[in-house]
Design a protein around this motif. Structure first.
Motif, PDB file in Angstrom:
ATOM      1  N   ASP A  88      38.517  31.938  29.289  1.00 48.85           N
ATOM      2  CA  ASP A  88      39.271  33.338  29.658  1.00 48.85           C
ATOM      3  C   ASP A  88      38.306  34.248  30.415  1.00 48.85           C
ATOM      4  O   ASP A  88      37.353  34.739  29.980  1.00 48.85           O
ATOM      5  CB  ASP A  88      39.735  33.804  28.135  1.00 48.85           C
ATOM      6  CG  ASP A  88      40.467  35.076  27.893  1.00 48.85           C
ATOM      7  OD1 ASP A  88      40.515  35.808  29.059  1.00 48.85           O
ATOM      8  OD2 ASP A  88      40.848  35.241  26.778  1.00 48.85           O
ATOM      9  N   GLU A  89      38.967  34.622  31.485  1.00 48.41           N
ATOM     10  CA  GLU A  89      38.225  35.531  32.370  1.00 48.41           C
ATOM     11  C   GLU A  89      38.345  36.925  32.056  1.00 48.41           C
ATOM     12  O   GLU A  89      37.416  37.598  32.659  1.00 48.41           O
ATOM     13  CB  GLU A  89      39.047  35.364  33.675  1.00 48.41           C
ATOM     14  CG  GLU A  89      38.742  33.938  34.440  1.00 48.41           C
ATOM     15  CD  GLU A  89      39.538  33.905  35.974  1.00 48.41           C
ATOM     16  OE1 GLU A  89      40.427  34.814  36.187  1.00 48.41           O
ATOM     17  OE2 GLU A  89      39.358  32.818  36.416  1.00 48.41           O
ATOM     18  N   ASN A  90      39.014  37.269  31.137  1.00 48.61           N
ATOM     19  CA  ASN A  90      38.938  38.644  30.561  1.00 48.61           C
ATOM     20  C   ASN A  90      37.833  38.690  29.385  1.00 48.61           C
ATOM     21  O   ASN A  90      37.364  39.895  29.104  1.00 48.61           O
ATOM     22  CB  ASN A  90      40.222  38.971  29.578  1.00 48.61           C
ATOM     23  CG  ASN A  90      41.602  39.102  30.559  1.00 48.61           C
ATOM     24  OD1 ASN A  90      41.445  39.588  31.684  1.00 48.61           O
ATOM     25  ND2 ASN A  90      42.541  38.379  30.055  1.00 48.61           N
ATOM     26  N   GLU A  91      37.403  37.569  29.013  1.00 50.16           N
ATOM     27  CA  GLU A  91      36.121  37.396  28.092  1.00 50.16           C
ATOM     28  C   GLU A  91      34.759  37.067  28.668  1.00 50.16           C
ATOM     29  O   GLU A  91      33.687  37.530  28.430  1.00 50.16           O
ATOM     30  CB  GLU A  91      36.623  36.603  26.827  1.00 50.16           C
ATOM     31  CG  GLU A  91      37.860  36.909  26.159  1.00 50.16           C
ATOM     32  CD  GLU A  91      37.742  38.658  25.707  1.00 50.16           C
ATOM     33  OE1 GLU A  91      36.709  39.061  25.434  1.00 50.16           O
ATOM     34  OE2 GLU A  91      38.971  39.035  25.486  1.00 50.16           O
ATOM     35  N   PHE A  92      34.832  35.959  29.646  1.00 50.87           N
ATOM     36  CA  PHE A  92      33.726  35.417  30.146  1.00 50.87           C
ATOM     37  C   PHE A  92      34.009  34.986  31.568  1.00 50.87           C
ATOM     38  O   PHE A  92      35.009  34.592  32.087  1.00 50.87           O
ATOM     39  CB  PHE A  92      33.360  33.815  29.379  1.00 50.87           C
ATOM     40  CG  PHE A  92      33.174  34.379  27.928  1.00 50.87           C
ATOM     41  CD1 PHE A  92      31.953  34.627  27.345  1.00 50.87           C
ATOM     42  CD2 PHE A  92      33.870  33.820  26.965  1.00 50.87           C
ATOM     43  CE1 PHE A  92      31.364  34.944  26.258  1.00 50.87           C
ATOM     44  CE2 PHE A  92      33.730  33.660  25.656  1.00 50.87           C
ATOM     45  CZ  PHE A  92      32.442  34.071  25.118  1.00 50.87           C
ATOM     46  N   THR A  93      32.672  34.942  32.247  1.00 50.85           N
ATOM     47  CA  THR A  93      32.718  34.257  33.639  1.00 50.85           C
ATOM     48  C   THR A  93      31.664  32.779  33.184  1.00 50.85           C
ATOM     49  O   THR A  93      31.132  32.845  32.114  1.00 50.85           O
ATOM     50  CB  THR A  93      31.789  34.993  34.686  1.00 50.85           C
ATOM     51  OG1 THR A  93      30.367  35.191  34.025  1.00 50.85           O
ATOM     52  CG2 THR A  93      32.290  36.270  35.047  1.00 50.85           C
TER      53      THR A  93
END
Length: 196
Positions: A88-93
């Protein structure tokens, strides 16, 4: 939710993290044997599970696995949700996820004397093989599903689960995206009661 989500939704609060991670291994009144913040983490874990099971997206996702796995469909969805959280790019790279998992193990290492026996036995494998990061990869999910089946009393194989995961990947991803922001918001609000 599975281990990655429970760790992430502890928001780097050490006692909350420990309780959130060990909760499945702490039965009944045993929770009162722990310091207050760990008890709060246990309560949070149980609220996350309650919210997850009751959510319409989870109910829909379970239907993909229920014909083959019946009551274990929910446990399979927990693993699947961790995969989509890891991506999830909203939470993690990818680098952010690596840093998060390393920090999680550093925090947990300070509390090993509070681990229940079964979690204490499992934890070195989790850390050595970095399960929290491996949820990012399909092969990590395949391993996790296999591990779940090995620990389950009434399951014999995980190949069908992995096939269904891949076959319905986009639907499961969409359901995760409907679900997770609401879970995160609930968790933030739930933790506020402990800040007074």
């Amino acid at each position: 939710m599975n281990y990655l989500a429970h760790a992430y939704l502890s928001f780097n609060r050490p006692g909350i993290l420990v309780g959130n991670m060990i909760s499945d291994f702490v039965k009944g009144k045993k929770k009162y044997d722990y310091p207050a913040e760990i008890q709060q983490g246990i309560a949070l874990h149980r609220e996350i599970d309650r919210f997850t099971d009751a959510h319409f997206a989870t109910k829909e996702a379970k239907e993909i696995f229920r014909p083959a796995y019946r009551l274990y469909a929910g446990a399979l969805i927990d693993v699947v949700y961790d995969h989509f959280l890891a991506l999830d790019e909203n939470e993690f790279t990818d680098e952010g996820l690596k840093a998060f998992t390393i920090n999680t193990y550093v925090l947990l290492d300070q509390f090993t004397d509070h681990f229940p026996e079964k979690f204490n036995t499992m934890y070195p494998y989790m850390k050595a093989h970095n399960w929290l990061h491996d949820y990012r990869y399909r092969q990590g999910i395949e391993k996790s599903l296999g591990g779940l089946v090995r620990r389950a009393k009434y399951l014999e194989e995980s190949n069908t689960a992995y096939f269904l995961f891949n076959e319905h990947y986009d639907i499961l991803k969409d359901l995760y995206q409907l679900f997770f922001p609401e879970l995160k918001s609930m968790t933030v609000n739930f933790l506020k009661q402990f800040d007074n």
